[in-house]
Design a protein around this motif. Structure first.
Motif, short mmCIF file in Angstrom:
data_model
loop_
_atom_site.label_atom_id
_atom_site.label_comp_id
_atom_site.label_asym_id
_atom_site.label_seq_id
_atom_site.Cartn_x
_atom_site.Cartn_y
_atom_site.Cartn_z
N ASN A 112 -9.36 -5.45 -43.60
CA ASN A 112 -8.76 -6.69 -43.12
C ASN A 112 -7.58 -6.41 -42.20
O ASN A 112 -6.80 -5.50 -42.44
N GLY A 113 -7.50 -7.22 -41.16
CA GLY A 113 -6.34 -7.13 -40.29
C GLY A 113 -6.54 -6.26 -39.05
O GLY A 113 -5.74 -6.30 -38.12
N VAL A 114 -7.61 -5.49 -39.02
CA VAL A 114 -7.81 -4.59 -37.87
C VAL A 114 -8.34 -5.33 -36.63
O VAL A 114 -8.31 -4.79 -35.53
N LYS A 116 -11.44 -7.26 -37.02
CA LYS A 116 -12.88 -7.26 -37.22
C LYS A 116 -13.50 -8.61 -36.81
O LYS A 116 -14.45 -8.65 -36.03
N THR A 117 -12.93 -9.69 -37.34
CA THR A 117 -13.47 -11.02 -37.03
C THR A 117 -13.38 -11.32 -35.53
O THR A 117 -14.33 -11.80 -34.92
N THR A 118 -12.22 -11.00 -34.98
CA THR A 118 -12.02 -11.24 -33.55
C THR A 118 -13.03 -10.46 -32.72
O THR A 118 -13.60 -10.98 -31.76
N THR A 119 -13.25 -9.22 -33.10
CA THR A 119 -14.20 -8.38 -32.36
C THR A 119 -15.62 -8.96 -32.46
O THR A 119 -16.36 -8.99 -31.47
N LEU A 258 -5.55 -2.10 -28.22
CA LEU A 258 -5.07 -1.05 -27.32
C LEU A 258 -4.09 -1.61 -26.30
O LEU A 258 -3.40 -0.87 -25.62
N ASP A 259 -4.02 -2.92 -26.20
CA ASP A 259 -3.04 -3.55 -25.32
C ASP A 259 -1.65 -3.50 -25.93
O ASP A 259 -0.66 -3.50 -25.22
N GLY A 260 -1.57 -3.43 -27.23
CA GLY A 260 -0.27 -3.56 -27.88
C GLY A 260 0.29 -2.25 -28.38
O GLY A 260 1.21 -2.23 -29.18
N GLY A 284 -6.79 -7.28 -26.16
CA GLY A 284 -6.05 -8.53 -26.20
C GLY A 284 -6.67 -9.49 -27.20
O GLY A 284 -7.69 -9.18 -27.80
N GLU A 285 -6.02 -10.62 -27.39
CA GLU A 285 -6.49 -11.57 -28.40
C GLU A 285 -7.52 -12.55 -27.86
O GLU A 285 -8.17 -13.25 -28.63
N GLY A 286 -7.64 -12.64 -26.55
CA GLY A 286 -8.52 -13.62 -25.94
C GLY A 286 -10.00 -13.28 -26.06
O GLY A 286 -10.37 -12.12 -26.32
P1 GDP Z 1 -9.69 -9.07 -39.45
O1 GDP Z 1 -8.88 -9.40 -40.67
O2 GDP Z 1 -9.96 -7.62 -39.35
O3 GDP Z 1 -10.91 -9.88 -39.31
O4 GDP Z 1 -8.72 -9.36 -38.22
P2 GDP Z 1 -8.71 -10.56 -37.19
O5 GDP Z 1 -9.89 -10.54 -36.34
O6 GDP Z 1 -8.39 -11.81 -37.90
O7 GDP Z 1 -7.46 -10.11 -36.29
C1 GDP Z 1 -6.17 -9.90 -36.82
C2 GDP Z 1 -5.15 -10.18 -35.70
O8 GDP Z 1 -5.30 -9.20 -34.67
C3 GDP Z 1 -5.35 -11.51 -35.02
O9 GDP Z 1 -4.08 -12.08 -34.77
C4 GDP Z 1 -6.05 -11.17 -33.72
O10 GDP Z 1 -5.78 -12.08 -32.69
C5 GDP Z 1 -5.45 -9.82 -33.42
N1 GDP Z 1 -6.31 -8.97 -32.55
C6 GDP Z 1 -7.61 -8.65 -32.72
N2 GDP Z 1 -8.03 -7.83 -31.72
C7 GDP Z 1 -6.98 -7.66 -30.89
C8 GDP Z 1 -6.76 -6.91 -29.68
O11 GDP Z 1 -7.64 -6.22 -29.12
N3 GDP Z 1 -5.51 -6.99 -29.13
C9 GDP Z 1 -4.50 -7.72 -29.71
N4 GDP Z 1 -3.32 -7.72 -29.12
N5 GDP Z 1 -4.67 -8.40 -30.84
C10 GDP Z 1 -5.88 -8.38 -31.43
#
Ligand code: GDP
Length: 304
Positions: A112-114, A116-119, A258-260, A284-286
């Motif tokens: 969690n937090g890496v 995953k969902t966003t990807t 990798l942006d941050g 990025g987050e977009g």
């Molecule tokens: P999960 O718990 O692994 O599913 O994580 P989430 O997908 O919810 O992402 C956790 C946080 O990381 C969120 O605030 C996302 O917007 C952020 N995040 C995800 N991928 C990236 C990325 O490539 N760059 C940045 N800057 N933030 C990201």
């Protein structure tokens, strides 16, 4: 362009440190190599991979007798590209499905937090944009938030999601998802799975079961197991790679955030140490901020 923007911090950091280390020196000597070693480790390349790179540069120095610091960038760049080439064939830039039959089943793992969902959301978006029919499966059933977050992404992208209640059997969700995907003649299925590492045996059992049950629907599923790692967490990312590769057969990596980070070296170290190709990078987050990993673009952005 976006990659450059995304990796700006790593680039500035790595490149400026290197430039500083060789400023005023004309040849690569012990001091320069020591500095380089420190910079690589500080950039999260990892000790083993760093020593490998230093070793190769030492060989060059021994061979050529004299190596100017002006040549160091070029050689370093070459050696890093060579290292990446050992596991990353890709020059691809498109989101293409690597198999002919459908559905292509991609199982996604990571803590969690890496990101995953966003990807998964970004991937669904790209695959849909490429003309594929996508179905998501919410098999990370441990946290309600994980299911809800995935639902938000599914709605945003406009793809169907198969979900059950929190706490339900992940394998059951995966099974339903594949059945639904087959019925809909979907091209791609992305299954979100367990994000816990606290109990390695549980994790292994859960992932094994998810795979076995999926194979009742699609015999050769999953076609890929994608491990998502947070590129800004350095040693943690290495540790997670170690644990997940021990628990299941990880076939490719996505490195996020990798942006941050000022430390994009994780990409080099992890793909080298675990011999797993990096397939995607998050910058990025977009929704558009996911790229197919291109080793040449990556190395360029490091050394420009
Ligand atoms: P999960 O718990 O692994 O599913 O994580 P989430 O997908 O919810 O992402 C956790 C946080 O990381 C969120 O605030 C996302 O917007 C952020 N995040 C995800 N991928 C990236 C990325 O490539 N760059 C940045 N800057 N933030 C990201």
């Amino acid at each position: 362009q976006t990659l450059d923007k995304g990796l700006e911090k790593s680039k500035v950091s790595f490149f400026s440190k290197l430039s500083k280390a060789i400023a005023g020196k004309s040849k690569v000597d012990e001091d320069v190599l020591d500095d380089l070693e420190e910079i690589l480790v500080a950039s999260d390349v990892g000790v083993n991979t760093t020593l490998k790179i230093i070793g190769r540069i030492e060989e060059r120095v021994a061979q050529d007798k004299y190596l100017g610091t002006d040549e160091l960038n070029e050689i370093l760049r070459e050696e890093i590209a060579n290292l990446l080439s050992e596991t990353n064939s890709g020059e691809a830039t498109d989101f293409l499905i690597p198999i002919q039959t459908k559905p292509y089943v991609l199982m996604v793992v990571g803590v969690n937090g890496v990101g995953k969902t966003t990807t998964i959301g970004k991937l669904a978006y790209q695959f849909k944009k490429a003309g594929y029919k996508v179905v998501l499966g919410a098999a990370d059933t441990f946290r309600a938030a994980a299911i809800d977050q995935l639902q938000i992404w599914a709605d945003r992208v406009g793809v169907p999601i198969v979900r059950q209640n929190m706490g339900s059997d992940p394998a059951s969700v995966a099974f339903d998802t594949l059945q639904s995907a087959v019925a809909q003649e979907a091209d791609v299925v992305i299954i979100d799975t367990a994000g816990r590492l606290h109990n390695k045996v549980n994790l292994m059992n859960e992932l094994t079961k998810v795979k076995r049950v999926m194979q009742k629907v699609v015999a050769d599923a999953p076609h890929d197991v994608l491990l998502v790692l947070d590129g800004s967490t350095g040693q943690n990312a290495f540790e997670q790679a170690k644990q997940f590769t021990a628990a299941t057969e990880v076939s490719c990596l996505a490195v996020t955030k990798l942006d941050g980070t000022a430390k994009g070296g994780v990409v080099i170290g992890i793909s080298d140490q675990f011999k797993i190709p990096v397939k995607y990078i998050g910058v990025g987050e977009g929704i558009e901020d996911l790229q197919v990993f291109n080793k040449y673009a990556f190395v360029d952005s490091f050394f420009k």
